[in-house]
Motif scaffolding. Sequence first.
Motif, PDB file in Angstrom:
ATOM      1  N   UNK A   1       0.836  -1.202   0.000  1.00  0.00           N
ATOM      2  CA  UNK A   1       0.000   0.000   0.000  1.00  0.00           C
ATOM      3  C   UNK A   1       0.868   1.247   0.000  1.00  0.00           C
ATOM      4  N   UNK A   2       1.947   1.236   0.787  1.00  0.00           N
ATOM      5  CA  UNK A   2       2.827   2.397   0.868  1.00  0.00           C
ATOM      6  C   UNK A   2       3.511   2.682  -0.468  1.00  0.00           C
ATOM      7  N   UNK A   3       3.993   1.628  -1.128  1.00  0.00           N
ATOM      8  CA  UNK A   3       4.650   1.833  -2.417  1.00  0.00           C
ATOM      9  C   UNK A   3       3.655   2.289  -3.474  1.00  0.00           C
ATOM     10  N   UNK A   4       2.432   1.800  -3.385  1.00  0.00           N
ATOM     11  CA  UNK A   4       1.401   2.288  -4.320  1.00  0.00           C
ATOM     12  C   UNK A   4       1.171   3.775  -4.143  1.00  0.00           C
ATOM     13  N   UNK A   5       1.382   4.284  -2.915  1.00  0.00           N
ATOM     14  CA  UNK A   5       1.212   5.717  -2.657  1.00  0.00           C
ATOM     15  C   UNK A   5       2.486   6.512  -2.920  1.00  0.00           C
ATOM     16  N   UNK A   6       3.564   5.840  -3.342  1.00  0.00           N
ATOM     17  CA  UNK A   6       4.784   6.537  -3.717  1.00  0.00           C
ATOM     18  C   UNK A   6       5.877   6.557  -2.676  1.00  0.00           C
ATOM     19  N   UNK A   7       5.702   5.823  -1.565  1.00  0.00           N
ATOM     20  CA  UNK A   7       6.713   5.835  -0.496  1.00  0.00           C
ATOM     21  C   UNK A   7       7.321   4.450  -0.365  1.00  0.00           C
ATOM     22  N   UNK A   8       8.624   4.343  -0.638  1.00  0.00           N
ATOM     23  CA  UNK A   8       9.357   3.100  -0.457  1.00  0.00           C
ATOM     24  C   UNK A   8       9.845   3.037   0.984  1.00  0.00           C
ATOM     25  N   UNK A   9       9.446   1.993   1.715  1.00  0.00           N
ATOM     26  CA  UNK A   9       9.829   1.876   3.119  1.00  0.00           C
ATOM     27  C   UNK A   9      10.783   0.698   3.270  1.00  0.00           C
ATOM     28  N   UNK A  10      12.063   0.954   3.079  1.00  0.00           N
ATOM     29  CA  UNK A  10      13.060  -0.087   3.311  1.00  0.00           C
ATOM     30  C   UNK A  10      13.212  -0.388   4.801  1.00  0.00           C
ATOM     31  N   UNK A  11      12.710   0.499   5.637  1.00  0.00           N
ATOM     32  CA  UNK A  11      12.850   0.307   7.075  1.00  0.00           C
ATOM     33  C   UNK A  11      11.839  -0.688   7.638  1.00  0.00           C
ATOM     34  N   UNK A  12      11.144  -1.435   6.768  1.00  0.00           N
ATOM     35  CA  UNK A  12      10.258  -2.499   7.246  1.00  0.00           C
ATOM     36  C   UNK A  12      11.023  -3.462   8.148  1.00  0.00           C
ATOM     37  N   UNK A  13      12.244  -3.785   7.767  1.00  0.00           N
ATOM     38  CA  UNK A  13      13.070  -4.677   8.589  1.00  0.00           C
ATOM     39  C   UNK A  13      13.257  -4.111   9.992  1.00  0.00           C
TER      40      UNK A  13
ATOM     41  N   UNK B   1      -3.548   7.165  -6.834  1.00  0.00           N
ATOM     42  CA  UNK B   1      -3.370   8.500  -7.417  1.00  0.00           C
ATOM     43  C   UNK B   1      -2.185   9.216  -6.780  1.00  0.00           C
ATOM     44  N   UNK B   2      -2.024   9.071  -5.472  1.00  0.00           N
ATOM     45  CA  UNK B   2      -0.906   9.718  -4.785  1.00  0.00           C
ATOM     46  C   UNK B   2       0.428   9.153  -5.242  1.00  0.00           C
ATOM     47  N   UNK B   3       0.455   7.891  -5.679  1.00  0.00           N
ATOM     48  CA  UNK B   3       1.691   7.284  -6.132  1.00  0.00           C
ATOM     49  C   UNK B   3       1.942   7.431  -7.612  1.00  0.00           C
TER      50      UNK B   3
ATOM     51  N   UNK C   1       5.361   7.412  -9.271  1.00  0.00           N
ATOM     52  CA  UNK C   1       5.877   8.353  -8.284  1.00  0.00           C
ATOM     53  C   UNK C   1       6.617   7.713  -7.131  1.00  0.00           C
ATOM     54  N   UNK C   2       6.990   6.438  -7.259  1.00  0.00           N
ATOM     55  CA  UNK C   2       7.676   5.753  -6.161  1.00  0.00           C
ATOM     56  C   UNK C   2       9.026   6.407  -5.884  1.00  0.00           C
ATOM     57  N   UNK C   3       9.266   6.755  -4.636  1.00  0.00           N
ATOM     58  CA  UNK C   3      10.471   7.426  -4.102  1.00  0.00           C
ATOM     59  C   UNK C   3      10.557   8.892  -4.510  1.00  0.00           C
ATOM     60  N   UNK C   4       9.567   9.405  -5.255  1.00  0.00           N
ATOM     61  CA  UNK C   4       9.603  10.806  -5.695  1.00  0.00           C
ATOM     62  C   UNK C   4       8.941  11.676  -4.630  1.00  0.00           C
ATOM     63  N   UNK C   5       9.689  12.606  -4.017  1.00  0.00           N
ATOM     64  CA  UNK C   5       9.094  13.464  -2.987  1.00  0.00           C
ATOM     65  C   UNK C   5       7.987  14.335  -3.570  1.00  0.00           C
ATOM     66  N   UNK C   6       7.007  14.633  -2.740  1.00  0.00           N
ATOM     67  CA  UNK C   6       5.895  15.463  -3.189  1.00  0.00           C
ATOM     68  C   UNK C   6       6.162  16.917  -2.837  1.00  0.00           C
ATOM     69  N   UNK C   7       6.192  17.770  -3.852  1.00  0.00           N
ATOM     70  CA  UNK C   7       6.352  19.225  -3.682  1.00  0.00           C
ATOM     71  C   UNK C   7       5.055  19.876  -4.144  1.00  0.00           C
ATOM     72  N   UNK C   8       4.338  20.463  -3.224  1.00  0.00           N
ATOM     73  CA  UNK C   8       3.078  21.109  -3.596  1.00  0.00           C
ATOM     74  C   UNK C   8       3.356  22.364  -4.432  1.00  0.00           C
TER      75      UNK C   8
END
Length: 291
Positions: free
Chosen positions: A27-39, A157-159, A281-288
Amino acid sequence: MSAFVELAEGGVRLAVPLLLASAGELVSERAGVLILSVEGMMLTGAFAGAVGASMTGSPWAGVGFALVAGLLAALLQAVLSVTLRADQIVTGIAANALALGGTTYGARLFFTDGRSVPGFEPVLGPLTVLGYVGLAVVAAIGLLLSRRTGYGLAVDAAGADAVAADRTGLPVAAIRYGVVLLTGLTSALAGAQLALAEVHAFTDNLTAGVGYLAVVAVIAGRWRAWPTAVACLFFGIAQALQFTAPLLGLHLPTAVLVMSPYLIALVAVSGLVGSSRAPAGLTVPFHRESR
């Protein structure tokens, strides 16, 4: 019990933490945030769960401790990734190193006097009550955040294009915060599953790379729910093979058995099992944009 049945039951049991962690990660990656810190979130949850269960004598209290710890770890990740727009890969690796060092030091302080850790026992088949709760959580996430629901479409959409999603009025930052916190909760529950349902203890580096396998499962599953679940089950069976190989007549070196899930993971993400396309948009920061 035949060796194949034991392998299947072990694979299902070891797949539950992977399913939990990968559900949030997907779900997080679908929204554009890669969470390698899952471990690191899993490791933090496992340590907090073991400490909570040992202090209170209740494994359910340990689960509560784990969820709080996972939520705090996820909040730190959300601040870094969403608010400060830091590099998601670097912050994820750093968070994992911090969790490994912190839990190792904490275990030296807390578990040196032989404290017992009460846990869950199997109730039906190979799974404990906590295991079935975990499966229910995964199913709920799959239903509520599927691509057929409004929430799921907002996540996608967010991702896909955060700027365009923001123009339509979607709260992109809030969505990304929400999915990161959700991943923290599911990862912490996965860590509690390992500590309280599998080993009834906490040891240094208890997760041993399971969090990374959860991230790989999402990639191998091509960012879709059912293929990701199949990948988790496959990795779970590969892990169980470490313990059942002699019963199956496979006399392989221990190092090969330990490496096998990660070798399979390398094949899974190499493109040999089919091409995949990550969210744009995965790993791409969001700039409003200014309005």
